[in-house]
Write a protein that holds these residues in place. Sequence first.
Motif, short mmCIF file in Angstrom:
data_model
loop_
_atom_site.label_atom_id
_atom_site.label_comp_id
_atom_site.label_asym_id
_atom_site.label_seq_id
_atom_site.Cartn_x
_atom_site.Cartn_y
_atom_site.Cartn_z
N ASP A 61 0.81 -1.21 0.00
CA ASP A 61 0.00 0.00 0.00
C ASP A 61 0.85 1.27 0.00
O ASP A 61 0.52 2.25 -0.66
CB ASP A 61 -0.93 0.01 1.22
N TRP A 62 1.96 1.26 0.74
CA TRP A 62 2.79 2.46 0.80
C TRP A 62 3.41 2.79 -0.55
O TRP A 62 3.57 3.96 -0.91
CB TRP A 62 3.89 2.30 1.86
N LYS A 177 -2.72 5.68 0.94
CA LYS A 177 -2.22 4.43 1.55
C LYS A 177 -3.33 3.70 2.30
O LYS A 177 -3.48 2.48 2.18
CB LYS A 177 -1.07 4.77 2.51
#
Length: 366
Positions: A61-62, A177
Amino acid sequence: MSKITRKQLIGGLLAFILILVLYFSFPVMVYLAIAVSLTIALSPLMEFLDRVKIRQKSLPDWLKALIGLLSVFLFFYLLFLIFVPPLLAELYAISDISMAEIYQNLETPIKTIENWADEIGIKPVGYESNREYILSKFSEYFNITNLTGTLTGLVSAMGNLVIALFSIAFITFFLLKDRHIPSSIVLAFTPDSSSDKMSRALAQIKYSLRRYFIGIIVQISLITLIVSFGMSVFNIKNAFIIGFFAGLINIIPYIGPVIGATIGTLIAFGTTPGLLAAEVWQFHLLKVLSVFAVVQLLDNFIFQPLIFSKSVNAHPLEIFFVILVAGNLFGIVGMIVAVPAYSVFRVIGREFLSEYKWIRSITKER
């Protein structure tokens, strides 16, 4: 009449305090609104990244959030490359021009304005003639002291701009994110009995705002292409810059097109050799303004109705009053966010306030 419980009293007091904090933190709310807008605008890219797999593993996600944020910076960097070099070149060119040369180039336009003012009986107070008034105002606006003061103001605003950019980037990164955060925060303040309604409302809001921002991007692109093409046909330099600025500033309802046409005309006459020649400037002015007039007609009768009807589904007169009120309360920022904010209000009203007749009237499908 039922008594107000202690829980309701505390809840109402906390809500009042929250409203006060939001009211006195308007810049922060603007940062949040911009970050949310960027998040919604980037949702197609994020959904594409959700499907990307490397060795059968999804991207973290980051990393997806970082790619989305970098795409925003890349977009604005490209804008910088497009606009800043020609602008600096024009500033250097202007710095080499003497006031005498400028007066000489403007002799015919000033003479035309002077004759027109004399014919209808306009004479400024405190001046011998209209010519003296025009030249004095021109010297005032282009006085080096005023220009220096403007540059000083721009430099002093850089600190606030850096803070704003950092804040928006920080908020946007975490919204990308953890895309569940906005919904989770809203649902946390929603009573359990209304959770299903709020979930439906949030899904509809996301869908409506996504269509709205996609429509805005299409609108900017179409105006950029049409204005750029029209300027190119008339051999105007920096046609794409004029077109893109006109498309971008057009997101400000009603006054944006006027600003775009004004700045675009000034750029056209300031960067294209020969346009201020005595025998051609009126004809070229007519051609340049005709391009903006055609674009404005297309925007008013085709582009905007399609965008608003698809996203907000409201009557044009309704939209006009919403923008007018938002502009009076919050200025240009209010005018820009008026339509998406009203779209959110319509969805909330349809889900939670449908028992009121006037709410049903303004939120019904058209």
